[in-house]
Motif scaffolding. Structure first.
Motif, PDB file in Angstrom:
ATOM      1  N   GLN A   1       0.823  -1.202   0.000  1.00  0.00           N
ATOM      2  CA  GLN A   1       0.000   0.000   0.000  1.00  0.00           C
ATOM      3  C   GLN A   1       0.865   1.263   0.000  1.00  0.00           C
ATOM      4  N   GLY A   2       2.030   1.192   0.657  1.00  0.00           N
ATOM      5  CA  GLY A   2       2.905   2.359   0.742  1.00  0.00           C
ATOM      6  C   GLY A   2       3.306   2.917  -0.607  1.00  0.00           C
ATOM      7  N   GLN A   3       3.449   2.041  -1.602  1.00  0.00           N
ATOM      8  CA  GLN A   3       3.810   2.503  -2.941  1.00  0.00           C
ATOM      9  C   GLN A   3       2.682   3.339  -3.544  1.00  0.00           C
TER      10      GLN A   3
ATOM     11  N   ASP B   1       0.438   4.957  -1.711  1.00  0.00           N
ATOM     12  CA  ASP B   1       0.404   6.187  -0.912  1.00  0.00           C
ATOM     13  C   ASP B   1       1.410   7.201  -1.452  1.00  0.00           C
ATOM     14  N   ALA B   2       2.648   6.718  -1.670  1.00  0.00           N
ATOM     15  CA  ALA B   2       3.704   7.632  -2.121  1.00  0.00           C
ATOM     16  C   ALA B   2       3.350   8.215  -3.485  1.00  0.00           C
ATOM     17  N   ALA B   3       2.824   7.360  -4.382  1.00  0.00           N
ATOM     18  CA  ALA B   3       2.460   7.849  -5.718  1.00  0.00           C
ATOM     19  C   ALA B   3       1.318   8.859  -5.637  1.00  0.00           C
ATOM     20  N   HIS B   4       0.327   8.590  -4.770  1.00  0.00           N
ATOM     21  CA  HIS B   4      -0.765   9.548  -4.573  1.00  0.00           C
ATOM     22  C   HIS B   4      -0.233  10.859  -4.024  1.00  0.00           C
ATOM     23  N   ALA B   5       0.636  10.754  -3.020  1.00  0.00           N
ATOM     24  CA  ALA B   5       1.139  11.955  -2.361  1.00  0.00           C
ATOM     25  C   ALA B   5       1.911  12.837  -3.338  1.00  0.00           C
ATOM     26  N   LEU B   6       2.498  12.216  -4.379  1.00  0.00           N
ATOM     27  CA  LEU B   6       3.237  12.991  -5.375  1.00  0.00           C
ATOM     28  C   LEU B   6       2.324  13.470  -6.501  1.00  0.00           C
TER      29      LEU B   6
ATOM     30  N   LEU C   1       0.689  11.860  -8.702  1.00  0.00           N
ATOM     31  CA  LEU C   1       0.772  11.154  -9.982  1.00  0.00           C
ATOM     32  C   LEU C   1      -0.619  10.677 -10.380  1.00  0.00           C
TER      33      LEU C   1
ATOM     34  N   LEU D   1       4.385   3.852 -14.333  1.00  0.00           N
ATOM     35  CA  LEU D   1       5.730   4.170 -13.861  1.00  0.00           C
ATOM     36  C   LEU D   1       6.067   3.518 -12.526  1.00  0.00           C
ATOM     37  N   ILE D   2       5.068   3.308 -11.689  1.00  0.00           N
ATOM     38  CA  ILE D   2       5.351   2.805 -10.344  1.00  0.00           C
ATOM     39  C   ILE D   2       4.860   1.368 -10.155  1.00  0.00           C
TER      40      ILE D   2
ATOM     41  N   PRO E   1       5.767  -1.713 -13.364  1.00  0.00           N
ATOM     42  CA  PRO E   1       7.148  -2.217 -13.435  1.00  0.00           C
ATOM     43  C   PRO E   1       7.480  -3.159 -12.279  1.00  0.00           C
ATOM     44  N   GLN E   2       6.962  -2.848 -11.098  1.00  0.00           N
ATOM     45  CA  GLN E   2       7.246  -3.726  -9.955  1.00  0.00           C
ATOM     46  C   GLN E   2       6.418  -5.000 -10.022  1.00  0.00           C
TER      47      GLN E   2
ATOM     48  N   ASN F   1      -3.780  15.345   2.646  1.00  0.00           N
ATOM     49  CA  ASN F   1      -3.607  15.191   1.190  1.00  0.00           C
ATOM     50  C   ASN F   1      -4.498  14.078   0.649  1.00  0.00           C
TER      51      ASN F   1
ATOM     52  N   LEU G   1      -5.147  11.041   1.424  1.00  0.00           N
ATOM     53  CA  LEU G   1      -4.861   9.610   1.367  1.00  0.00           C
ATOM     54  C   LEU G   1      -5.993   8.877   2.067  1.00  0.00           C
TER      55      LEU G   1
ATOM     56  N   ARG H   1      -2.568  17.976  -3.655  1.00  0.00           N
ATOM     57  CA  ARG H   1      -1.424  17.061  -3.593  1.00  0.00           C
ATOM     58  C   ARG H   1      -0.180  17.666  -4.236  1.00  0.00           C
TER      59      ARG H   1
ATOM     60  N   PHE I   1       6.791   9.310   4.849  1.00  0.00           N
ATOM     61  CA  PHE I   1       6.108   8.212   5.520  1.00  0.00           C
ATOM     62  C   PHE I   1       7.018   7.496   6.517  1.00  0.00           C
TER      63      PHE I   1
ATOM     64  N   ASN J   1       8.742   4.397   1.787  1.00  0.00           N
ATOM     65  CA  ASN J   1       7.990   4.238   0.526  1.00  0.00           C
ATOM     66  C   ASN J   1       8.707   4.804  -0.688  1.00  0.00           C
TER      67      ASN J   1
ATOM     68  N   PHE K   1      10.548   4.287  -4.306  1.00  0.00           N
ATOM     69  CA  PHE K   1      10.232   3.345  -5.386  1.00  0.00           C
ATOM     70  C   PHE K   1      11.454   2.452  -5.617  1.00  0.00           C
TER      71      PHE K   1
ATOM     72  N   HIS L   1      12.349   0.166  -7.666  1.00  0.00           N
ATOM     73  CA  HIS L   1      12.858  -0.179  -8.995  1.00  0.00           C
ATOM     74  C   HIS L   1      13.539   1.019  -9.664  1.00  0.00           C
TER      75      HIS L   1
ATOM     76  N   ALA M   1       8.292  12.645 -10.193  1.00  0.00           N
ATOM     77  CA  ALA M   1       7.092  13.483 -10.091  1.00  0.00           C
ATOM     78  C   ALA M   1       7.281  14.850 -10.761  1.00  0.00           C
TER      79      ALA M   1
ATOM     80  N   VAL N   1       4.582  14.990 -13.448  1.00  0.00           N
ATOM     81  CA  VAL N   1       3.422  15.725 -12.935  1.00  0.00           C
ATOM     82  C   VAL N   1       3.521  17.199 -13.295  1.00  0.00           C
TER      83      VAL N   1
ATOM     84  N   ARG O   1      12.765  13.814  -1.972  1.00  0.00           N
ATOM     85  CA  ARG O   1      11.801  13.543  -3.038  1.00  0.00           C
ATOM     86  C   ARG O   1      10.583  14.454  -2.901  1.00  0.00           C
TER      87      ARG O   1
END
Lengths: 337, 242
Positions: free
Chosen positions: A237-239, A241-246, A248, A256-257, A260-261, B48, B50, B76, B83, B87, B89, B91, B101, B105, B149
């Protein structure tokens, strides 16, 4: 000596198994070698084959053209031969990571166009050959290539749809996947070949090969979708969360997130399904398409050559094994990266 | 900067937040503390979106958060978040984590995004790690990358959800130092943490939560010197006692 002791006689159980295995090989291997090599008849001579004790490789030698190229006009066999080499070459070329650039898709487009021109002909003074007459190796490879090329993207969309927030999309994807998975491939192929023409408006015809290809794509997509979904579920879920927070947006986040994983995690089961699909292409036999396995079966019906099924199917096994083993080794090397 | 008015939030039948009122001004640093399960993380994740609140209003930088995706997107883009479990990425390299981003974005040219990324990596004191993957870094380094980041999006407001809770003790300081520096530069910050030392030095206000309510909100001198409620006194004795 030490290596031998540690690996084959590490404990009493391992020792017993080693001895047992040696015994079995002792009993089985020499007769097999006699049959397959020493007593074998290599000349395409059915009389000598029936007289001899060993394998009749002459049968393969005699029938290899039909086995590899099916009912394709005999004097034009060079065309599917080049197409086969070209297609295998494309796969090998794409296996190297250094070539994973945008232009790889151009290479494929050009390659497949060339294969199409070779197989159909009709231009550059080449005789036109309708695809009902394609067969053998190239048919197996083409069914696999196009099957996976369309089924894989479709399966990703299905897997994403199954996890969508939108109830209609989710229901459609779940319905599709469960429906297709609940039906054997054989019945799908029958439906495609018998029922599909009934639903089409009169005058519109899709040829047999395309119908089979569509059925196989639909079938593979449902299975692959579940594999991809497994990968998606493994993403923490953290991935998200991080993507939402940015900030995207959905498709960028997914491409992109998440994907690929998820796809990396799914490589072993994906390759498993790919290999299964490659072998499943042999089922097109039942609707009258002559893939590699069907051409062997038909070769065996030749009066002068009946009774050499073991050799024929051993040959087929070796060909299938070569392809599947290559896929599996490649996936292993891929996982290690 | 943040305004919450009578905000309530349920997870199924469990009420996580009960009519919370809270305002955070521009440039203000607010530390949120409280026992586990008191709703602090839920509170910060509302800012934000979440998590979605069900009652009351949440307004961030003049934009009210509703189901409207455009409002959520606007907020956002202005709000950075760090966090507990980093969190990052896995890869992507550190540099790719930082430029993703801004490039995708905000449509910043890649070169410019990389320059910004290197600038912030230097600020969190790990510019030499840019080409590595997150798994090759220590926890403290990963969390500093996560801060960088968020900063690469040039946020007006930074949220920290227990940023040091997953770290080994010797790495907590390197992360807190970066946060203190950020606070000194005037960033608006909302921080959920058990680091009371950080609260004392940096916070303009400490918000104490328990059972989904804001029980106390006071400047640190007041909160640590003379907590008004028994629950806050008990909490402080447990957190500071050892």
């Amino acid at each position: 000596m030490r290596w031998l002791r540690e690996n084959f006689f590490g404990g009493w159980a391992s020792g017993v198994f080693t001895l047992l295995l040696i015994l079995i090989l002792w009993k089985a291997l020499p007769p097999f070698i006699d049959w397959a090599f020493l007593d074998a008849v290599w000349r395409p001579d059915p009389k000598a084959c029936r007289a001899g004790e060993g394998a009749c490789w002459g049968f393969i030698a005699e029938k290899h053209r039909f086995i590899l190229f099916g009912t394709y006009p005999y004097e034009l066999h060079w065309r599917p031969a080049i197409a086969t080499v070209l297609l295998i070459g494309l796969w090998i070329f794409s296996a190297f990571r250094v070539f994973w650039k945008w232009w790889l898709s151009i290479v494929w487009l050009v390659g497949l166009t060339l294969i199409g021109i070779l197989m159909w002909g009709g231009i550059f003074g080449m005789r036109y050959v309708e695809n009902e007459r394609w067969g053998g190796m190239i048919l197996t490879l083409l069914l696999t290539t196009f099957g996976l090329a369309f089924a894989f993207p479709l399966s990703i969309l299905l897997a994403l749809g199954r996890r969508s927030d939108m109830p209609v999309i989710r229901a459609l994807c779940v319905g599709y996947i469960e429906l297709i998975r609940g039906v054997p491939l054989i019945s799908l192929l029958f439906m495609a070949s018998v029922m599909l023409p009934l639903f089409l408006p009169s005058g519109v015809t899709i040829d047999k090969l395309l119908r089979a290809q569509i059925a196989m794509i639909l079938f593979a997509a449902a299975y692959l979708a579940e594999v991809v979904r497994g990968g998606l579920q493994a993403i923490p879920q953290g991935q998200y969360d991080a993507a939402h927070a940015l900030a995207l947006p959905y498709w960028r986040r997914t491409c992109l997130i998440i994907l690929p994983q998820a796809l990396r995690i799914s490589v072993p089961p994906l390759v498993n399904t790919f290999i299964g699909f490659f072998k499943d292409t042999s089922l097109v036999l039942i609707i009258g398409l002559f893939d590699l396995l069907s051409t062997i079966k038909i070769s065996l019906q030749d009066r002068t050559w009946t009774g050499f099924g073991v050799e024929a199917y051993l040959f087929a096994s070796l060909v299938y094994f070569a392809f599947c083993f290559a896929m599996s080794r490649y996936s292993r090397s891929f996982e290690r990266k | 900067m943040i305004e919450m008015i009578k905000v309530s939030k349920w997870f199924a039948s469990f009420q996580a937040l009960k009519e919370v009122d809270l305002a955070v001004g521009r440039g203000e640093k607010v530390v949120v503390c409280g026992p586990s399960g008191s709703g602090k993380s839920t509170l910060i994740r509302l800012v934000n979106r979440l998590e979605a609140h069900q009652e009351g209003r949440v307004i961030v930088d003049g934009v009210e958060l509703t189901d409207d995706p455009r409002a959520i997107d606007t907020v956002r883009r202005e709000v950075g978040m760090v966090f507990q479990s980093f969190n990052l990425f896995p890869h992507l390299t550190v540099l790719e984590n930082l430029t993703l981003a801004p490039v995708w974005v905000k449509r910043v040219p890649r070169k410019e995004a990389e320059e910004t990324a290197m600038h912030f990596l230097a600020r969190v004191r790990i510019p030499e790690q840019a080409a590595k993957y997150p798994s090759q870094l220590s926890g403290g380094q990963q969390q500093r990358v996560a801060i960088a980041r968020a900063l690469c999006m040039r946020p007006k407001l930074m949220l920290f959800d227990e940023p040091t809770s997953a770290l080994d003790p010797e790495m907590i300081k390197e992360v807190l130092d970066v946060m203190v520096e950020l606070a000194r530069e005037g960033m608006t910050m909302m921080v959920v943490t058990h680091e009371m030392g950080f609260a004392k030095t940096v916070a303009d206000r400490v918000v104490f939560m328990d059972g989904g309510r804001v029980v106390e909100a006071a400047p640190p001198a007041e909160f640590f010197g003379a907590p008004k409620t028994d629950r806050a006194r008990l909490f402080l004795s447990q957190v500071l006692g050892h």
